[in-house]
Design a protein around this motif. Structure first.
Motif, PDB file in Angstrom:
ATOM      1  N   ARG A 117       0.841  -1.208   0.000  1.00  0.00           N
ATOM      2  CA  ARG A 117       0.000   0.000   0.000  1.00  0.00           C
ATOM      3  C   ARG A 117       0.878   1.262   0.000  1.00  0.00           C
ATOM      4  NH1 ARG A 117      -4.851  -2.783   1.881  1.00  0.00           N
ATOM      5  NH2 ARG A 117      -4.226  -4.472   3.276  1.00  0.00           N
ATOM      6  N   THR A 118       0.416   2.300  -0.668  1.00  0.00           N
ATOM      7  CA  THR A 118       1.078   3.603  -0.640  1.00  0.00           C
ATOM      8  C   THR A 118       0.537   4.398   0.531  1.00  0.00           C
ATOM      9  OG1 THR A 118       1.378   3.615  -3.040  1.00  0.00           O
ATOM     10  CG2 THR A 118       1.472   5.745  -1.911  1.00  0.00           C
ATOM     11  N   VAL A 119       1.432   4.967   1.340  1.00  0.00           N
ATOM     12  CA  VAL A 119       1.031   5.717   2.527  1.00  0.00           C
ATOM     13  C   VAL A 119       1.380   7.195   2.346  1.00  0.00           C
ATOM     14  CG1 VAL A 119       1.267   5.952   5.024  1.00  0.00           C
ATOM     15  CG2 VAL A 119       1.440   3.683   3.971  1.00  0.00           C
ATOM     16  N   VAL A 120       0.432   8.063   2.678  1.00  0.00           N
ATOM     17  CA  VAL A 120       0.620   9.514   2.617  1.00  0.00           C
ATOM     18  C   VAL A 120       0.301  10.097   3.986  1.00  0.00           C
ATOM     19  CG1 VAL A 120      -0.191  11.660   1.552  1.00  0.00           C
ATOM     20  CG2 VAL A 120       0.035   9.583   0.161  1.00  0.00           C
ATOM     21  N   LEU A 121       1.125  11.030   4.451  1.00  0.00           N
ATOM     22  CA  LEU A 121       0.888  11.710   5.723  1.00  0.00           C
ATOM     23  C   LEU A 121       0.356  13.109   5.460  1.00  0.00           C
ATOM     24  CD1 LEU A 121       4.127  10.722   7.700  1.00  0.00           C
ATOM     25  CD2 LEU A 121       1.809   9.858   8.078  1.00  0.00           C
ATOM     26  N   THR A 122      -0.706  13.495   6.187  1.00  0.00           N
ATOM     27  CA  THR A 122      -1.323  14.809   6.003  1.00  0.00           C
ATOM     28  C   THR A 122      -1.419  15.551   7.323  1.00  0.00           C
ATOM     29  OG1 THR A 122      -3.580  13.981   6.338  1.00  0.00           O
ATOM     30  CG2 THR A 122      -2.710  13.921   4.094  1.00  0.00           C
ATOM     31  N   THR A 123      -1.549  16.872   7.226  1.00  0.00           N
ATOM     32  CA  THR A 123      -1.639  17.700   8.426  1.00  0.00           C
ATOM     33  C   THR A 123      -2.440  18.961   8.150  1.00  0.00           C
ATOM     34  OG1 THR A 123      -0.313  18.819  10.134  1.00  0.00           O
ATOM     35  CG2 THR A 123       0.469  18.995   7.884  1.00  0.00           C
ATOM     36  N   GLY A 124      -2.938  19.569   9.219  1.00  0.00           N
ATOM     37  CA  GLY A 124      -3.586  20.871   9.112  1.00  0.00           C
ATOM     38  C   GLY A 124      -2.618  22.008   9.335  1.00  0.00           C
ATOM     39  N   PHE A 125      -1.352  21.673   9.654  1.00  0.00           N
ATOM     40  CA  PHE A 125      -0.323  22.687   9.862  1.00  0.00           C
ATOM     41  C   PHE A 125       0.222  23.187   8.525  1.00  0.00           C
ATOM     42  CE2 PHE A 125       0.607  20.103  13.856  1.00  0.00           C
ATOM     43  CZ  PHE A 125      -0.140  20.943  14.669  1.00  0.00           C
ATOM     44  N   ALA A 126       0.992  24.267   8.577  1.00  0.00           N
ATOM     45  CA  ALA A 126       1.690  24.756   7.390  1.00  0.00           C
ATOM     46  C   ALA A 126       2.868  23.836   7.075  1.00  0.00           C
ATOM     47  CB  ALA A 126       2.186  26.180   7.622  1.00  0.00           C
ATOM     48  N   ARG A 127       3.374  23.934   5.854  1.00  0.00           N
ATOM     49  CA  ARG A 127       4.475  23.079   5.409  1.00  0.00           C
ATOM     50  C   ARG A 127       5.702  23.198   6.309  1.00  0.00           C
ATOM     51  NH1 ARG A 127       5.802  18.600   3.473  1.00  0.00           N
ATOM     52  NH2 ARG A 127       4.070  18.830   2.011  1.00  0.00           N
ATOM     53  N   VAL A 128       6.041  24.405   6.729  1.00  0.00           N
ATOM     54  CA  VAL A 128       7.249  24.571   7.551  1.00  0.00           C
ATOM     55  C   VAL A 128       7.137  23.789   8.852  1.00  0.00           C
ATOM     56  CG1 VAL A 128       6.404  26.715   8.634  1.00  0.00           C
ATOM     57  CG2 VAL A 128       8.868  26.255   8.516  1.00  0.00           C
ATOM     58  N   THR A 129       5.945  23.771   9.445  1.00  0.00           N
ATOM     59  CA  THR A 129       5.749  23.027  10.684  1.00  0.00           C
ATOM     60  C   THR A 129       5.726  21.532  10.417  1.00  0.00           C
ATOM     61  OG1 THR A 129       4.497  24.878  11.587  1.00  0.00           O
ATOM     62  CG2 THR A 129       4.260  22.761  12.694  1.00  0.00           C
ATOM     63  N   GLN A 130       5.064  21.120   9.353  1.00  0.00           N
ATOM     64  CA  GLN A 130       5.046  19.704   8.992  1.00  0.00           C
ATOM     65  C   GLN A 130       6.470  19.192   8.794  1.00  0.00           C
ATOM     66  OE1 GLN A 130       3.236  18.607   5.186  1.00  0.00           O
ATOM     67  NE2 GLN A 130       2.355  16.794   6.143  1.00  0.00           N
ATOM     68  N   ASP A 131       7.296  19.957   8.086  1.00  0.00           N
ATOM     69  CA  ASP A 131       8.671  19.530   7.842  1.00  0.00           C
ATOM     70  C   ASP A 131       9.474  19.477   9.143  1.00  0.00           C
ATOM     71  OD1 ASP A 131       8.236  19.214   5.152  1.00  0.00           O
ATOM     72  OD2 ASP A 131       9.119  21.134   4.574  1.00  0.00           O
ATOM     73  N   ALA A 132       9.198  20.409  10.058  1.00  0.00           N
ATOM     74  CA  ALA A 132       9.896  20.397  11.347  1.00  0.00           C
ATOM     75  C   ALA A 132       9.554  19.139  12.134  1.00  0.00           C
ATOM     76  CB  ALA A 132       9.543  21.644  12.150  1.00  0.00           C
ATOM     77  N   ILE A 133       8.274  18.752  12.109  1.00  0.00           N
ATOM     78  CA  ILE A 133       7.845  17.534  12.809  1.00  0.00           C
ATOM     79  C   ILE A 133       8.494  16.305  12.190  1.00  0.00           C
ATOM     80  CG2 ILE A 133       5.870  16.044  13.320  1.00  0.00           C
ATOM     81  CD1 ILE A 133       4.159  18.634  13.366  1.00  0.00           C
ATOM     82  N   LEU A 134       8.463  16.211  10.866  1.00  0.00           N
ATOM     83  CA  LEU A 134       9.065  15.075  10.182  1.00  0.00           C
ATOM     84  C   LEU A 134      10.558  14.992  10.466  1.00  0.00           C
ATOM     85  CD1 LEU A 134       7.217  15.458   6.761  1.00  0.00           C
ATOM     86  CD2 LEU A 134       6.840  13.635   8.426  1.00  0.00           C
ATOM     87  N   GLY A 135      11.208  16.150  10.493  1.00  0.00           N
ATOM     88  CA  GLY A 135      12.632  16.181  10.784  1.00  0.00           C
ATOM     89  C   GLY A 135      12.942  15.749  12.204  1.00  0.00           C
TER      90      GLY A 135
END
Length: 234
Positions: free
Chosen positions: A114-132
């Motif tokens: 299966r292909t998995v995608v992660l989504t958020t209601g935050f802005a990209r900069v915050t999403q990238d900070a969390i992923l990092g």
């Protein structure tokens, strides 16, 4: 068993905070810090009312929440910027972790084909900070925030449909599974036409709220999702 009328769910769209990511109440803390920067003092009736609204709308796109709270677009953008900065500072301070079993669940879903995608209601900069902070930058092939889907976050189906269009993993919305911890996640999944809309009990909303918003399944956590899809041959 699967038939032509019930295609296998080969695209899985997962929410982040509250579903795959445990942030320990950072949304409320970041809001309080942002609100104070904008002159809304903690302990005042105005602060309490705004915080209640933030709690009630967990899962909704943050800019939409701030448009409601602060009225004009300039005020909403200023509030959103202050919130994202405050949240980012808390993430950098190490105040975030993966939900127990979440990374393993994502890996297992991938092993199932299966292909998995992660989504958020935050802005990209915050999403990238969390992923990092979690070391998840390369965990999935695609991550989405509202700006990646034309600016509309949950409860609109746009991020789920953007995942459908951008991955090319499936050719039917009935091959999508959505999982999240809020009623907004459930509404987004239902409106997208996803076959599986799974609520998880590790975040903001309870079983009653998730079911009322259209959850097809309610799980203790996202760790149970690979087993559900595999055992029910979904």
């Amino acid at each position: 068993m699967n038939t032509q009328n019930t295609p296998r769910t080969n695209l899985v769209v997962l929410d982040m905070a509250g579903t795959t990511v445990a942030d320990g109440g950072l949304v409320e803390q970041a809001f309080s810090a942002a609100a104070q920067r904008l002159g809304v003092e903690p302990g005042t009736p105005d602060h309490a009312a705004k915080l209640d609204y933030v709690r009630a709308t967990m899962g909704e796109s943050k800019i939409s929440v701030f448009r409601h709270l602060f009225g004009d677009e300039a005020g909403a953008q200023a509030a959103n910027k202050a919130f994202e900065e405050a949240y980012g500072e808390l993430v950098e301070a190490g105040r975030i972790a993966g939900i127990p079993g979440a990374r393993d669940a994502i890996e297992r879903l991938k092993e199932q084909g299966r292909t998995v995608v992660l989504t958020t209601g935050f802005a990209r900069v915050t999403q990238d900070a969390i992923l990092g902070a979690l070391g998840w930058q390369d965990l999935v092939p695609l991550t989405l925030c509202p700006a990646d889907a034309g600016g509309r976050g949950r409860p609109y189906p746009d991020m789920v449909l953007a995942a459908f269009l951008r991955t090319g993993a499936v050719d039917d919305v009935r091959q999508i599974a959505v999982a999240g911890d809020t009623s907004y996640d459930m509404l987004s999944g239902v409106r997208s036409g996803a076959r599986v809309v799974a609520g998880v009990l590790t975040g903001a909303h309870d079983r009653t709220q998730l079911s009322a918003a259209g959850a097809t399944h309610v799980l203790g956590s996202v760790a149970e999702l690979p087993v559900l899809l595999e055992e029910e041959d979904i």
